[in-house]
Write an enzyme that holds these catalytic residues in place. Structure first.
Site, short mmCIF file in Angstrom:
data_model
loop_
_atom_site.label_atom_id
_atom_site.label_comp_id
_atom_site.label_asym_id
_atom_site.label_seq_id
_atom_site.Cartn_x
_atom_site.Cartn_y
_atom_site.Cartn_z
N CYS A 114 83.94 -48.05 -54.91
CA CYS A 114 85.00 -48.86 -54.28
C CYS A 114 84.67 -50.35 -54.27
O CYS A 114 85.56 -51.18 -54.10
CB CYS A 114 85.26 -48.37 -52.87
SG CYS A 114 85.86 -46.68 -52.84
N HIS A 250 89.09 -54.45 -49.54
CA HIS A 250 89.24 -53.10 -50.11
C HIS A 250 90.12 -52.31 -49.15
O HIS A 250 89.94 -52.37 -47.93
CB HIS A 250 87.87 -52.46 -50.26
CG HIS A 250 87.94 -51.00 -50.61
ND1 HIS A 250 88.76 -50.53 -51.62
CD2 HIS A 250 87.32 -49.92 -50.08
CE1 HIS A 250 88.64 -49.22 -51.69
NE2 HIS A 250 87.77 -48.82 -50.78
N ASN A 280 93.72 -45.24 -50.77
CA ASN A 280 92.47 -45.84 -51.25
C ASN A 280 92.41 -45.64 -52.78
O ASN A 280 92.26 -44.52 -53.25
CB ASN A 280 91.29 -45.15 -50.56
CG ASN A 280 89.95 -45.73 -50.96
OD1 ASN A 280 89.84 -46.46 -51.94
ND2 ASN A 280 88.91 -45.39 -50.22
O1 UT7 Z 1 86.51 -46.44 -50.02
C1 UT7 Z 1 85.18 -46.07 -49.91
C2 UT7 Z 1 84.72 -46.12 -48.53
N1 UT7 Z 1 85.37 -45.10 -47.75
C3 UT7 Z 1 85.83 -45.39 -46.58
O2 UT7 Z 1 85.79 -46.53 -46.18
C4 UT7 Z 1 86.31 -44.27 -45.71
C5 UT7 Z 1 85.72 -44.43 -44.36
N2 UT7 Z 1 86.13 -43.41 -43.41
C6 UT7 Z 1 87.36 -43.27 -42.94
O3 UT7 Z 1 88.28 -43.92 -43.36
C7 UT7 Z 1 87.57 -42.31 -41.79
O4 UT7 Z 1 86.30 -41.85 -41.36
C8 UT7 Z 1 88.44 -41.10 -42.15
C9 UT7 Z 1 89.90 -41.51 -42.29
C10 UT7 Z 1 87.95 -40.45 -43.41
C11 UT7 Z 1 88.39 -40.06 -41.02
O5 UT7 Z 1 88.69 -40.63 -39.76
P1 UT7 Z 1 87.73 -40.41 -38.49
O6 UT7 Z 1 88.39 -41.03 -37.35
O7 UT7 Z 1 86.36 -40.90 -38.88
O8 UT7 Z 1 87.76 -38.85 -38.31
P2 UT7 Z 1 86.58 -37.77 -38.44
O9 UT7 Z 1 86.11 -37.65 -39.84
O10 UT7 Z 1 85.55 -38.03 -37.39
O11 UT7 Z 1 87.36 -36.45 -38.08
C12 UT7 Z 1 88.01 -36.26 -36.83
C13 UT7 Z 1 88.69 -34.91 -36.80
C14 UT7 Z 1 87.79 -33.76 -37.26
O12 UT7 Z 1 88.07 -32.65 -36.45
P3 UT7 Z 1 87.08 -32.26 -35.24
O13 UT7 Z 1 85.76 -32.01 -35.90
O14 UT7 Z 1 87.08 -33.46 -34.34
O15 UT7 Z 1 87.73 -31.06 -34.66
C15 UT7 Z 1 88.26 -33.45 -38.67
O16 UT7 Z 1 88.05 -32.12 -39.05
O17 UT7 Z 1 89.82 -34.90 -37.71
C16 UT7 Z 1 89.75 -33.75 -38.56
N3 UT7 Z 1 90.39 -34.03 -39.84
C17 UT7 Z 1 91.72 -33.91 -40.04
N4 UT7 Z 1 92.72 -33.49 -39.26
C18 UT7 Z 1 93.97 -33.49 -39.77
C19 UT7 Z 1 89.81 -34.53 -40.96
N5 UT7 Z 1 90.74 -34.70 -41.92
C20 UT7 Z 1 91.93 -34.33 -41.37
C21 UT7 Z 1 93.25 -34.29 -41.87
N6 UT7 Z 1 94.24 -33.86 -41.03
N7 UT7 Z 1 93.58 -34.68 -43.12
#
Ligand code: UT7
Length: 323
Positions: A114, A250, A280
């Site tokens: 990225c 980005h 993204n």
């Molecule tokens: O471009 C390269 C660099 N990449 C990035 O910059 C990405 C960086 N990360 C992010 O953008 C965020 O971490 C995400 C958007 C990927 C995720 O957001 P988050 O607030 O960090 O959520 P999380 O991964 O901590 O997940 C929270 C909850 C989890 O459930 P539990 O364990 O709390 O019950 C996940 O299983 O959300 C759940 N979850 C979803 N729920 C509904 C994960 N994906 C989904 C989904 N729909 N698509």
């Protein structure tokens, strides 16, 4: 006089197919509300069958050439930032070179995921400043839809396809921060974090593989590292936050974009945001945002721009340039 690499053309290409968040509700335990709230993404474009990273890159490059009123024969070098080249080799850049009908000069890919476009811009700047090239096409192009695990809701809803291109040209500046073109760059990587974001395929597995990401871990690194690299690049350029017209970050997550802007002391009115429409697009996201920002009339001649990106590696960096 100080040699600078100035932007003389910009363009982008997005595949026709637009996929709204709701589409994923049919096959995954997810919903539009979660995707919007956690990432800011509302829709993304996916490449059609037969459409490739190099074909999209060439389309974006043609737009940038058209904008500059030049042809591919006027270009000395092509750099494509991508992690999704059509084949293991040759480079996507040589495929673009052939598609543009450019029979001289040289072409190569840069792979910094990225952060790829920032790394490619820095390399293009070095080629121009060292006199090895006068005009360089710098392209970010990706087909991340081809490396998605469609059963993994934590990744497949986040990414999209597309391409953006800048044409840079050597120009004699005065050596001040009022010069047009690239004023400074800052590049970083730390391979200890390789397991946070990777593709589980490649020549060692004999498969293409799928993207794997510990999103919340990448998130923890993102705001701090992006603000630090942008600050370093601004210091090198001799400019302050208050001089900046546009941050063009980005486009991975609106919360990362907002958090970084806040840390840099810049309001969101000074940030070009396209994540809602593109998702993204990895190395393509910054040139896409630059091109769309220019098309919207946000980015104008003379504007001071800070671009910053982080991705797999981890690799991250920033470029300060005057449009
Ligand atoms: O471009 C390269 C660099 N990449 C990035 O910059 C990405 C960086 N990360 C992010 O953008 C965020 O971490 C995400 C958007 C990927 C995720 O957001 P988050 O607030 O960090 O959520 P999380 O991964 O901590 O997940 C929270 C909850 C989890 O459930 P539990 O364990 O709390 O019950 C996940 O299983 O959300 C759940 N979850 C979803 N729920 C509904 C994960 N994906 C989904 C989904 N729909 N698509």
């Amino acid at each position: 006089m100080t040699l600078r690499a100035a932007v003389i053309g910009v363009g982008h290409y997005l595949p026709e197919r637009v996929v709204p968040n709701a589409e994923f509700e049919k096959t995954l335990d997810t919903n539009d509300e979660w995707i919007r709230a956690r990432s800011g993404i509302e829709r993304r474009h996916f490449a059609a069958e037969g459409e490739t990273t190099s074909s999209m890159a060439a389309a974006a490059a043609n737009k940038a050439l058209e904008h500059a009123g030049l042809t591919a024969q006027d270009v000395d070098a092509i750099i494509v930032a991508t992690s999704t080249a059509d084949l293991t080799f040759p480079s996507a850049a040589t495929m673009v070179q052939a598609e543009l009908g450019m029979t001289t000069g040289f072409a190569f890919d840069v792979q910094a995921v990225c952060a790829g476009f920032v790394f490619a811009l820095s390399n293009a700047n070095a080629l121009i400043l060292s006199g090895q090239a006068k005009r360089v096409l710098v392209i970010g192009a990706e087909t991340f839809s081809r490396i998605m695990d469609w059963t993994d809701r934590s990744t497949c809803v986040l990414f999209g396809d597309g391409a953006g291109a800048l044409l840079l040209e050597a120009y004699d500046g005065k050596g001040t921060s009022q010069d047009r073109g690239i004023l400074s760059t800052d590049l970083n990587s730390d391979g200890r974090h390789k397991d946070l974001l990777y593709v589980d395929g490649g020549v060692s597995t004999g498969t293409t593989g799928y993207l794997r990401m510990q999103g919340n871990q990448v998130f923890r690194h993102a705001v701090e590292k992006l603000a630090a690299t942008a600050t370093k690049a601004m210091e090198r350029a001799g400019v302050e936050s208050s001089d900046v017209d546009w941050v063009v970050p980005h486009q991975a997550n609106i919360r990362i974009i907002q958090g970084t802007a806040r840390k840099l002391g810049l309001p969101m009115e000074n940030v070009v945001v396209t994540v809602q429409d593109h998702g993204n697009t990895s190395a393509a996201s910054i040139p896409l945002a630059l091109s769309v920002g220019h098309e919207r009339g946000q980015i104008k001649d003379g504007d001071l721009i800070v671009t910053e990106a982080i991705g797999g590696g981890l690799a991250w960096g920033a470029v300060v340039l005057r449009w």
